[in-house]
Design a protein around this motif. Structure first.
Motif, PDB file in Angstrom:
ATOM      1  N   ILE A  97      40.126 -59.643-116.788  1.00  0.00           N
ATOM      2  CA  ILE A  97      39.720 -59.182-115.464  1.00  0.00           C
ATOM      3  C   ILE A  97      40.441 -60.074-114.466  1.00  0.00           C
ATOM      4  CG2 ILE A  97      37.784 -58.780-113.899  1.00  0.00           C
ATOM      5  CD1 ILE A  97      37.767 -57.061-116.441  1.00  0.00           C
ATOM      6  N   ALA A  98      41.155 -59.458-113.529  1.00  0.00           N
ATOM      7  CA  ALA A  98      42.000 -60.241-112.617  1.00  0.00           C
ATOM      8  C   ALA A  98      41.899 -59.722-111.191  1.00  0.00           C
ATOM      9  CB  ALA A  98      43.448 -60.207-113.086  1.00  0.00           C
ATOM     10  N   ASP A  99      42.309 -60.568-110.267  1.00  0.00           N
ATOM     11  CA  ASP A  99      42.427 -60.218-108.847  1.00  0.00           C
ATOM     12  C   ASP A  99      43.904 -60.241-108.475  1.00  0.00           C
ATOM     13  OD1 ASP A  99      39.661 -60.078-108.417  1.00  0.00           O
ATOM     14  OD2 ASP A  99      39.534 -62.247-108.097  1.00  0.00           O
ATOM     15  N   TRP A 100      44.312 -59.312-107.615  1.00  0.00           N
ATOM     16  CA  TRP A 100      45.668 -59.318-107.083  1.00  0.00           C
ATOM     17  C   TRP A 100      45.674 -58.629-105.726  1.00  0.00           C
ATOM     18  CZ3 TRP A 100      43.966 -56.117-110.927  1.00  0.00           C
ATOM     19  CH2 TRP A 100      44.142 -54.748-110.758  1.00  0.00           C
ATOM     20  N   THR A 101      46.733 -58.855-104.995  1.00  0.00           N
ATOM     21  CA  THR A 101      46.877 -58.255-103.669  1.00  0.00           C
ATOM     22  C   THR A 101      47.974 -57.210-103.725  1.00  0.00           C
ATOM     23  OG1 THR A 101      46.213 -60.319-102.615  1.00  0.00           O
ATOM     24  CG2 THR A 101      47.350 -58.692-101.238  1.00  0.00           C
ATOM     25  N   ALA A 102      47.635 -55.998-103.300  1.00  0.00           N
ATOM     26  CA  ALA A 102      48.592 -54.895-103.317  1.00  0.00           C
ATOM     27  C   ALA A 102      49.679 -55.129-102.281  1.00  0.00           C
ATOM     28  CB  ALA A 102      47.876 -53.580-103.038  1.00  0.00           C
ATOM     29  N   PRO A 103      50.847 -54.489-102.447  1.00  0.00           N
ATOM     30  CA  PRO A 103      51.919 -54.636-101.450  1.00  0.00           C
ATOM     31  C   PRO A 103      51.504 -54.228-100.043  1.00  0.00           C
ATOM     32  CG  PRO A 103      52.796 -53.695-103.470  1.00  0.00           C
ATOM     33  CD  PRO A 103      51.306 -53.731-103.630  1.00  0.00           C
ATOM     34  N   ASP A 104      50.474 -53.335 -99.934  1.00  0.00           N
ATOM     35  CA  ASP A 104      50.028 -52.943 -98.593  1.00  0.00           C
ATOM     36  C   ASP A 104      48.982 -53.904 -98.018  1.00  0.00           C
ATOM     37  OD1 ASP A 104      47.774 -52.385-100.066  1.00  0.00           O
ATOM     38  OD2 ASP A 104      47.795 -50.224 -99.701  1.00  0.00           O
ATOM     39  N   THR A 106      45.962 -54.857 -99.411  1.00  0.00           N
ATOM     40  CA  THR A 106      44.585 -54.705 -99.850  1.00  0.00           C
ATOM     41  C   THR A 106      44.320 -55.516-101.109  1.00  0.00           C
ATOM     42  OG1 THR A 106      45.153 -52.728-101.128  1.00  0.00           O
ATOM     43  CG2 THR A 106      44.410 -52.388 -98.864  1.00  0.00           C
ATOM     44  N   ALA A 107      43.102 -56.056-101.206  1.00  0.00           N
ATOM     45  CA  ALA A 107      42.710 -56.846-102.379  1.00  0.00           C
ATOM     46  C   ALA A 107      42.323 -55.890-103.511  1.00  0.00           C
ATOM     47  CB  ALA A 107      41.549 -57.765-102.030  1.00  0.00           C
ATOM     48  N   ARG A 108      42.730 -56.243-104.694  1.00  0.00           N
ATOM     49  CA  ARG A 108      42.441 -55.419-105.875  1.00  0.00           C
ATOM     50  C   ARG A 108      41.784 -56.274-106.949  1.00  0.00           C
ATOM     51  NH1 ARG A 108      42.861 -49.790-105.857  1.00  0.00           N
ATOM     52  NH2 ARG A 108      44.258 -49.241-104.149  1.00  0.00           N
ATOM     53  N   HIS A 109      40.969 -55.611-107.766  1.00  0.00           N
ATOM     54  CA  HIS A 109      40.249 -56.295-108.840  1.00  0.00           C
ATOM     55  C   HIS A 109      40.120 -55.303-109.993  1.00  0.00           C
ATOM     56  CE1 HIS A 109      37.203 -58.995-110.608  1.00  0.00           C
ATOM     57  NE2 HIS A 109      36.546 -57.898-110.939  1.00  0.00           N
ATOM     58  N   GLY A 110      40.411 -55.748-111.213  1.00  0.00           N
ATOM     59  CA  GLY A 110      40.280 -54.831-112.332  1.00  0.00           C
ATOM     60  C   GLY A 110      40.733 -55.438-113.642  1.00  0.00           C
ATOM     61  N   SER A 111      40.676 -54.582-114.680  1.00  0.00           N
ATOM     62  CA  SER A 111      41.066 -54.994-116.026  1.00  0.00           C
ATOM     63  C   SER A 111      42.542 -54.681-116.240  1.00  0.00           C
ATOM     64  CB  SER A 111      40.206 -54.238-117.051  1.00  0.00           C
ATOM     65  OG  SER A 111      40.632 -54.529-118.359  1.00  0.00           O
ATOM     66  N   VAL A 112      43.285 -55.696-116.664  1.00  0.00           N
ATOM     67  CA  VAL A 112      44.727 -55.521-116.891  1.00  0.00           C
ATOM     68  C   VAL A 112      45.138 -56.292-118.141  1.00  0.00           C
ATOM     69  CG1 VAL A 112      45.269 -55.225-114.434  1.00  0.00           C
ATOM     70  CG2 VAL A 112      45.298 -57.505-115.440  1.00  0.00           C
ATOM     71  N   MET A 113      46.333 -55.969-118.641  1.00  0.00           N
ATOM     72  CA  MET A 113      46.910 -56.710-119.754  1.00  0.00           C
ATOM     73  C   MET A 113      47.736 -57.855-119.182  1.00  0.00           C
ATOM     74  SD  MET A 113      45.874 -55.406-122.577  1.00  0.00           S
ATOM     75  CE  MET A 113      46.974 -56.179-123.739  1.00  0.00           C
ATOM     76  N   ASP A 123      44.446 -68.803-114.169  1.00  0.00           N
ATOM     77  CA  ASP A 123      45.838 -68.625-114.606  1.00  0.00           C
ATOM     78  C   ASP A 123      46.495 -67.502-113.813  1.00  0.00           C
ATOM     79  OD1 ASP A 123      45.609 -70.631-116.438  1.00  0.00           O
ATOM     80  OD2 ASP A 123      45.399 -69.317-118.192  1.00  0.00           O
ATOM     81  N   HIS A 124      47.776 -67.671-113.567  1.00  0.00           N
ATOM     82  CA  HIS A 124      48.531 -66.658-112.818  1.00  0.00           C
ATOM     83  C   HIS A 124      49.505 -65.950-113.758  1.00  0.00           C
ATOM     84  CE1 HIS A 124      46.952 -68.185-109.046  1.00  0.00           C
ATOM     85  NE2 HIS A 124      47.321 -69.415-109.383  1.00  0.00           N
ATOM     86  N   PHE A 125      49.715 -64.667-113.503  1.00  0.00           N
ATOM     87  CA  PHE A 125      50.685 -63.880-114.263  1.00  0.00           C
ATOM     88  C   PHE A 125      51.154 -62.732-113.373  1.00  0.00           C
ATOM     89  CE2 PHE A 125      46.545 -62.131-115.022  1.00  0.00           C
ATOM     90  CZ  PHE A 125      46.718 -60.747-115.058  1.00  0.00           C
ATOM     91  N   THR A 126      52.236 -62.103-113.773  1.00  0.00           N
ATOM     92  CA  THR A 126      52.835 -61.036-112.957  1.00  0.00           C
ATOM     93  C   THR A 126      52.440 -59.666-113.500  1.00  0.00           C
ATOM     94  OG1 THR A 126      54.719 -62.442-112.416  1.00  0.00           O
ATOM     95  CG2 THR A 126      55.002 -60.069-112.099  1.00  0.00           C
ATOM     96  N   VAL A 127      52.063 -58.789-112.589  1.00  0.00           N
ATOM     97  CA  VAL A 127      51.806 -57.390-112.936  1.00  0.00           C
ATOM     98  C   VAL A 127      52.657 -56.508-112.020  1.00  0.00           C
ATOM     99  CG1 VAL A 127      49.453 -57.766-113.800  1.00  0.00           C
ATOM    100  CG2 VAL A 127      49.820 -57.247-111.369  1.00  0.00           C
ATOM    101  N   TRP A 128      52.886 -55.288-112.446  1.00  0.00           N
ATOM    102  CA  TRP A 128      53.642 -54.325-111.636  1.00  0.00           C
ATOM    103  C   TRP A 128      52.673 -53.300-111.070  1.00  0.00           C
ATOM    104  CZ3 TRP A 128      58.850 -54.533-110.544  1.00  0.00           C
ATOM    105  CH2 TRP A 128      59.577 -55.498-111.245  1.00  0.00           C
ATOM    106  N   THR A 129      52.795 -53.040-109.769  1.00  0.00           N
ATOM    107  CA  THR A 129      51.905 -52.080-109.122  1.00  0.00           C
ATOM    108  C   THR A 129      52.717 -51.101-108.283  1.00  0.00           C
ATOM    109  OG1 THR A 129      51.604 -53.319-107.054  1.00  0.00           O
ATOM    110  CG2 THR A 129      50.186 -53.928-108.925  1.00  0.00           C
ATOM    111  N   ASP A 130      52.050 -50.005-107.900  1.00  0.00           N
ATOM    112  CA  ASP A 130      52.662 -49.110-106.919  1.00  0.00           C
ATOM    113  C   ASP A 130      52.348 -49.644-105.529  1.00  0.00           C
ATOM    114  OD1 ASP A 130      50.019 -48.463-106.417  1.00  0.00           O
ATOM    115  OD2 ASP A 130      50.147 -46.453-107.282  1.00  0.00           O
ATOM    116  N   GLU A 131      52.668 -48.886-104.503  1.00  0.00           N
ATOM    117  CA  GLU A 131      52.483 -49.380-103.132  1.00  0.00           C
ATOM    118  C   GLU A 131      51.019 -49.595-102.785  1.00  0.00           C
ATOM    119  OE1 GLU A 131      54.482 -46.774-100.480  1.00  0.00           O
ATOM    120  OE2 GLU A 131      56.481 -47.267-101.230  1.00  0.00           O
TER     121      GLU A 131
END
Length: 201
Positions: A97-104, A106-113, A123-131
């Motif tokens: 379960i992680a937090d990230w900030t979208a390119p627009d 907005t704050a995002r929160h969810g389950s990711v690999m 811990d920090h890691f890179t994810v790919w998102t749409d806009e």
């Protein structure tokens, strides 16, 4: 393709049948198509695939963005998660379960690999998102696109060569069948006792 070798030999042979020469020419034509046309078709298809894939690469790079996500906690295992004892290619990935900030913004929160073997909070890691911050797959890279295009070209050339060879075999088979039919017809006209003609029996 043995008929090609006999093409020169059959030119003036008194035992040459019309079908022998026809089979040799069909084989020669098929060989030329395999050596010339199949590579050209492969190059054409490979080039078209390369253009389409590189266009896809450009579009994905515009639409997908790498953002840094922060681990909140490790996600609970679900029945759909792979068995840790049998996991293979995804051993270095963990669902978190992680937090990230979208390119627009907005704050995002969810389950990711996460590409982390033992993720810990913070811990920090890179994810790919749409806009809009929705998780998407990593964009296709140029080298992978080129490899797919080359494989498409080779596959098309091989398939085209296979079709040509299959067509050659079909044509030769039909020629042989017609030859046998003519032999059967000639044999039936000669009669069952042709060998005793004129013997007086």
């Amino acid at each position: 393709m043995r008929a090609i070798r006999g093409l020169w030999r059959w030119r003036h042979n008194p035992l040459r049948r019309t079908t022998d020469l026809a089979e040799a020419w069909v084989a020669l034509g098929a060989l030329l198509l395999i050596l010339v046309a199949a590579p050209l078709v492969g190059l054409l298809v490979g080039g078209l695939a390369e253009d389409a894939l590189q266009q896809s690469v450009r579009e994905q790079r515009q639409d997908r963005h790498p953002v840094v996500a922060t681990v909140v906690r490790k996600a609970d295992l679900t029945p759909f998660d792979p068995d840790p004892e049998t996991s293979t290619g995804r051993d270095s990935h963990s669902r978190v379960i992680a937090d990230w900030t979208a390119p627009d913004g907005t704050a995002r929160h969810g389950s990711v690999m996460a590409a982390l073997e033992s993720p810990r909070r913070g811990d920090h890691f890179t994810v790919w998102t749409d806009e809009h911050g929705r998780i998407v797959g990593r964009p296709l890279d140029t080298a992978t696109a080129a490899t797919h295009a080359v494989l498409a070209g080779f596959g098309t050339a091989a398939a085209f060569a296979g079709i040509i060879e299959g067509s050659r075999r079909l044509v030769v088979w039909r020629m042989v069948r017609r030859r046998y039919d003519r032999w059967d017809h000639a044999w039936s006209q000669a009669g069952p006792d042709w060998g005793r003609t004129g013997t007086g029996s």
